[in-house]
Design an enzyme around this catalytic site. Structure first.
Site, PDB file in Angstrom:
ATOM      1  NE  ARG A   7     -58.051  16.793  45.187  1.00 52.03           N
ATOM      2  CZ  ARG A   7     -56.786  16.440  45.222  1.00 52.03           C
ATOM      3  NH1 ARG A   7     -56.380  15.545  46.074  1.00 52.03           N
ATOM      4  NH2 ARG A   7     -55.912  16.976  44.410  1.00 52.03           N
TER       5      ARG A   7
ATOM      6  CE  LYS B 260     -48.122  14.031  44.788  1.00 50.62           C
ATOM      7  NZ  LYS B 260     -49.449  14.229  44.225  1.00 50.62           N
ATOM      8  CG  ASN B 261     -48.523  17.665  42.284  1.00 49.58           C
ATOM      9  OD1 ASN B 261     -48.748  16.459  42.467  1.00 49.58           O
ATOM     10  ND2 ASN B 261     -48.889  18.601  43.147  1.00 49.58           N
TER      11      ASN B 261
ATOM     12  CB  CYS C  95     -55.323  12.912  49.212  1.00 51.64           C
ATOM     13  SG  CYS C  95     -53.750  12.271  49.703  1.00 51.64           S
TER      14      CYS C  95
ATOM     15  NE  ARG D  52     -51.609   9.142  47.147  1.00 52.25           N
ATOM     16  CZ  ARG D  52     -52.853   9.378  46.789  1.00 52.25           C
ATOM     17  NH1 ARG D  52     -53.818   9.139  47.638  1.00 52.25           N
ATOM     18  NH2 ARG D  52     -53.136   9.836  45.613  1.00 52.25           N
TER      19      ARG D  52
ATOM     20  CG  ASP E   8     -50.134  20.231  47.488  1.00 52.91           C
ATOM     21  OD1 ASP E   8     -51.290  20.043  47.909  1.00 52.91           O
ATOM     22  OD2 ASP E   8     -49.769  19.882  46.351  1.00 52.91           O
TER      23      ASP E   8
HETATM   24  C1  UD1 Z   1     -53.367  19.727  42.018  1.00 48.68           C
HETATM   25  C2  UD1 Z   1     -52.238  19.016  42.727  1.00 48.68           C
HETATM   26  C3  UD1 Z   1     -52.463  19.004  44.232  1.00 48.68           C
HETATM   27  C4  UD1 Z   1     -52.695  20.430  44.739  1.00 48.68           C
HETATM   28  C5  UD1 Z   1     -53.771  21.126  43.916  1.00 48.68           C
HETATM   29  C6  UD1 Z   1     -53.922  22.592  44.270  1.00 48.68           C
HETATM   30  C7  UD1 Z   1     -51.541  17.381  41.077  1.00 48.68           C
HETATM   31  C8  UD1 Z   1     -51.392  15.958  40.722  1.00 48.68           C
HETATM   32  N1  UD1 Z   1     -52.145  17.659  42.237  1.00 48.68           N
HETATM   33  O1  UD1 Z   1     -54.535  18.988  42.302  1.00 48.68           O
HETATM   34  O2  UD1 Z   1     -51.325  18.435  44.862  1.00 48.68           O
HETATM   35  O3  UD1 Z   1     -53.100  20.374  46.077  1.00 48.68           O
HETATM   36  O4  UD1 Z   1     -53.463  21.061  42.517  1.00 48.68           O
HETATM   37  O5  UD1 Z   1     -52.720  23.265  44.107  1.00 48.68           O
HETATM   38  O6  UD1 Z   1     -51.070  18.266  40.379  1.00 48.68           O
HETATM   39  N2  UD1 Z   1     -62.104  21.889  41.559  1.00 48.68           N
HETATM   40  C9  UD1 Z   1     -63.425  21.892  41.179  1.00 48.68           C
HETATM   41  N3  UD1 Z   1     -63.768  21.276  40.016  1.00 48.68           N
HETATM   42  C10 UD1 Z   1     -62.841  20.660  39.207  1.00 48.68           C
HETATM   43  C11 UD1 Z   1     -61.484  20.683  39.608  1.00 48.68           C
HETATM   44  C12 UD1 Z   1     -61.149  21.306  40.788  1.00 48.68           C
HETATM   45  O7  UD1 Z   1     -64.284  22.433  41.874  1.00 48.68           O
HETATM   46  O8  UD1 Z   1     -63.210  20.119  38.163  1.00 48.68           O
HETATM   47  C13 UD1 Z   1     -61.718  22.548  42.836  1.00 48.68           C
HETATM   48  C14 UD1 Z   1     -61.146  21.538  43.824  1.00 48.68           C
HETATM   49  O9  UD1 Z   1     -62.163  20.863  44.531  1.00 48.68           O
HETATM   50  C15 UD1 Z   1     -60.321  22.435  44.695  1.00 48.68           C
HETATM   51  C16 UD1 Z   1     -59.800  23.478  43.721  1.00 48.68           C
HETATM   52  O10 UD1 Z   1     -60.663  23.436  42.594  1.00 48.68           O
HETATM   53  O11 UD1 Z   1     -61.117  23.035  45.652  1.00 48.68           O
HETATM   54  C17 UD1 Z   1     -58.364  23.250  43.265  1.00 48.68           C
HETATM   55  O12 UD1 Z   1     -58.267  22.017  42.616  1.00 48.68           O
HETATM   56  P1  UD1 Z   1     -57.237  21.745  41.433  1.00 48.68           P
HETATM   57  O13 UD1 Z   1     -56.423  22.961  41.172  1.00 48.68           O
HETATM   58  O14 UD1 Z   1     -57.975  21.145  40.303  1.00 48.68           O
HETATM   59  O15 UD1 Z   1     -56.331  20.641  42.091  1.00 48.68           O
HETATM   60  P2  UD1 Z   1     -55.871  19.263  41.478  1.00 48.68           P
HETATM   61  O16 UD1 Z   1     -55.519  19.440  40.044  1.00 48.68           O
HETATM   62  O17 UD1 Z   1     -56.821  18.200  41.854  1.00 48.68           O
END
Ligand code: UD1
Length: 430
Positions: free
Chosen positions: A121, A22-23, A116, A402, A310
Site C-alpha cells: 500500500r 466507511k470509505n 490494515c 474498524r 473488499d
Molecule cells: C481504498 C479503500 C479500501 C479498498 C481500496 C481498493 C478507503 C478508505 N479504502 O483504499 O477499502 O480496498 O480502495 O478498492 O477508501 N497504490 C499504489 N500507490 C499509491 C496508491 C495505491 O501503488 O499511491 C496501489 C495499492 O497498493 C493497491 C492499489 O493501488 O495495490 C489500490 O489502492 P487504492 O485504490 O489506492 O486503495 P486505497 O485508497 O488505499
C-alpha cells in the site's frame, strides 16, 4: 482484546438497515477542513476508523460532536497542519488529510500512514499527483513535509485508478489556481459522494463516477452563503455485500434496507451464480438462500465497477463450502489472502499460486479458534463460523470493528447465534 464466538448452523432471517459507508465517510471527514461553515453529517458510521479520524481532526483544531445520529463538525477554528504521528500511523486514511490541509493552509506535515496490512500500500500516486499540482514534497526523519503555497491546476494521468490518490488530488486541487483534470481516475461510488460533498461546500468538481474528473480551483460565492452544510453519507456497499454473503452461507431470507443495488451489482451477480435468489426494489435487496452454494467459476477483483477487493475474503469463505471448485484472482492487493490460513484450520481446502486461489468446496467447515488478520478477513471468518459445525472463536475482533458497526449485533439481529467476549488474558496473536 475481543473475540466473536459463533455457533454455526442457524439460518438468518429478518431485515437490516445498511449503515453509511466507511470509505465515503473518511475522505468526507477530511474534506470538512475545507468548510468554513459548520457541517452536519448524517449516516456517518460509528467505527474505530471514524473515531481515529475524528481524533486527528480534533488535534488540528476541528470541533465536532455527535448529536444523536448526526455528526456536527466545525472546522472554522482549525489551526494546525501537522498531523499527530501516533494516530496517523494507525489509520491509513490519515493520508487523505494531505489534500485538504494543503488546500486550507498551503502546508501539510504527516507520517507514512498505517492501516490494515494488505500488501505494501504505497502512497507514490498520492505524492506524484500532488507534485504535479506544484506541491513541493520533502521527506525528513520519516515525516512528509509538503509546501503547496504555489499550487496550480494541472492535467494528471494516474498510472492506476487509485481510490485514495484520486480523492486526495481532488481535495488539494479545489484550491489550486485554475483547472485540474484527473485522467484514469478511480470510479468508485465513494468518489461521487466526495464530489457531491465538495460541491455543497461550493467547489466546482465534476465527472466523478467516470474516469475523468475536472476541478476548478476556488469556491463559488453563492454556495458559500449557506449557514450549515448537510450531507448524508451513501450506504456502505461492502457492509451490504457482507450481509448478503452471510445469508448465502448461513441460508435463510434477509432483506437489506438503505442499500444501493447498483453499487452491489458485481457481488449480487456472483451470489446469483452461487444459486441465491436476489430481488431488488428501490433501496431494498432481498436474498433467499435455501441450499448449499454452488461453485463460482471465477471471481477477479478489480477497480469499480469490477468485483471489489473488499468483498474477496467474504466470497473466499463462501467458496469454501460451495458445491464444486471455485477460483479467485486478487488483482488489487498483493497480500490479501491471510484469511486463507485461518480457513484451512476450519477444514477448508484450497491451493494458492501467487494471486490465484483455487478452492475445492467442502460440505461443512468445523468450528475452531481462528484470528482476524485484517478487517475484511475477520468478517469472512465470522461468516465462515455461521456455516461451521460447532463453535468458532474469531480473535482480534477489534480489527472487524474498524469497518463494521458491531458485525456481531448485526448478525445476532438476524437470528445468528453469536456473542462477543472481551478477553482479559494476554495471548500472542501473531
Ligand atoms: C481504498 C479503500 C479500501 C479498498 C481500496 C481498493 C478507503 C478508505 N479504502 O483504499 O477499502 O480496498 O480502495 O478498492 O477508501 N497504490 C499504489 N500507490 C499509491 C496508491 C495505491 O501503488 O499511491 C496501489 C495499492 O497498493 C493497491 C492499489 O493501488 O495495490 C489500490 O489502492 P487504492 O485504490 O489506492 O486503495 P486505497 O485508497 O488505499
Amino acid at each position: 482484546m475481543a473475540s466473536l464466538i459463533v455457533t454455526g448452523g442457524r439460518p438468518l432471517s429478518g431485515t437490516i438497515r445498511v449503515s453509511g459507508a466507511k470509505n465515503a465517510a473518511l475522505p468526507i471527514l477530511a474534506a470538512t477542513l475545507l468548510s468554513k461553515e459548520p457541517v452536519a453529517l448524517y449516516d456517518c458510521p460509528h467505527l474505530r476508523d471514524v473515531a481515529n479520524m475524528l481524533s486527528i481532526l480534533n488535534a488540528l483544531g476541528v470541533h465536532w460532536a455527535w448529536e444523536e445520529a448526526v455528526l456536527r463538525l466545525d472546522a472554522s477554528s482549525a489551526n494546525a497542519y501537522v498531523m499527530p504521528q501516533g494516530l496517523s500511523k494507525e489509520l491509513r486514511s490519515s493520508i487523505f488529510m494531505l489534500g485538504p490541509l494543503l488546500a486550507r493552509f498551503g502546508h501539510a506535515v504527516c507520517t507514512f500512514p498505517g492501516g490494515c496490512e494488505i500488501g505494501h500500500r504505497p502512497i507514490d500516486l498520492h505524492l506524484k499527483g500532488l507534485t504535479m499540482l506544484g506541491v513541493e514534497i520533502r521527506e525528513e526523519h520519516g515525516l512528509i513535509l509538503c509546501d503547496g503555497c504555489a499550487m496550480r491546476g494541472a492535467e494528471i494521468h494516474l498510472d492506476y485508478p487509485s481510490v485514495g490518490a484520486t480523492e486526495n488530488i481532488m481535495m488539494a486541487a479545489v484550491q489550486a489556481k485554475g483547472e485540474t483534470v484527473i485522467q484514469n481516475a478511480a470510479r468508485e461510488p465513494e468518489i461521487e459522494d466526495l464530489q457531491s460533498f465538495l460541491r455543497k461546500l461550493g467547489y466546482g468538481v465534476s465527472g466523478a463516477g467516470s474516469s475523468t474528473i475536472r476541478i476548478v480551483g476556488g469556491r463559488v460565492p453563492s454556495v458559500m452563503e449557506e449557514e450549515c452544510v448537510s450531507h448524508r453519507i451513501i450506504p456502505d456497499r461492502i457492509v451490504a455485500g457482507t450481509m448478503l454473503c452471510a445469508a448465502a452461507m448461513a441460508g435463510g431470507e434477509v432483506t437489506l434496507q438503505n442499500a444501493v443495488p447498483a453499487h452491489v451489482a458485481s457481488v449480487m451477480a456472483k451470489l446469483r451464480e452461487a444459486g441465491c435468489a436476489i430481488q431488488t426494489e428501490g433501496d431494498r435487496i432481498h436474498i433467499t438462500a435455501h441450499a448449499r452454494p454452488r461453485e463460482i467459476k471465477l471471481i477477479e477483483t478489480l477497480p469499480y465497477p469490477g468485483f471489489p477487493t473488499d468483498m474477496q475474503a467474504q466470497m473466499f469463505a463462501l467458496c469454501t463450502i460451495a458445491d464444486g471448485t471455485s477460483m479467485i484472482v486478487e488483482n488489487v492487493f498483493e497480500n490479501r489472502f491471510k484469511h486463507g490460513a485461518e480457513l484451512l484450520r476450519m477444514g477448508a481446502s484450497f491451493t494458492q499460486k501467487d494471486r490465484t486461489i483455487v478452492i475445492r468446496g467442502v460440505e461443512r467447515l468445523m468450528g475452531t479458534r481462528v484470528a482476524a488478520r485484517d478487517l475484511r478477513g475477520g468478517a469472512a471468518l465470522t461468516l465462515a463460523g455461521l456455516a461451521a459445525d460447532g463453535e468458532t472463536v474469531v480473535e482480534n475482533a477489534e480489527l472487524i470493528d474498524r469497518g463494521y458497526d458491531r458485525l456481531d449485533r448485526m448478525l445476532a439481529s438476524l437470528g445468528a447465534q453469536i456473542r462477543r467476549e472481551e478477553e482479559k488474558e494476554e495471548r500472542n496473536t501473531q
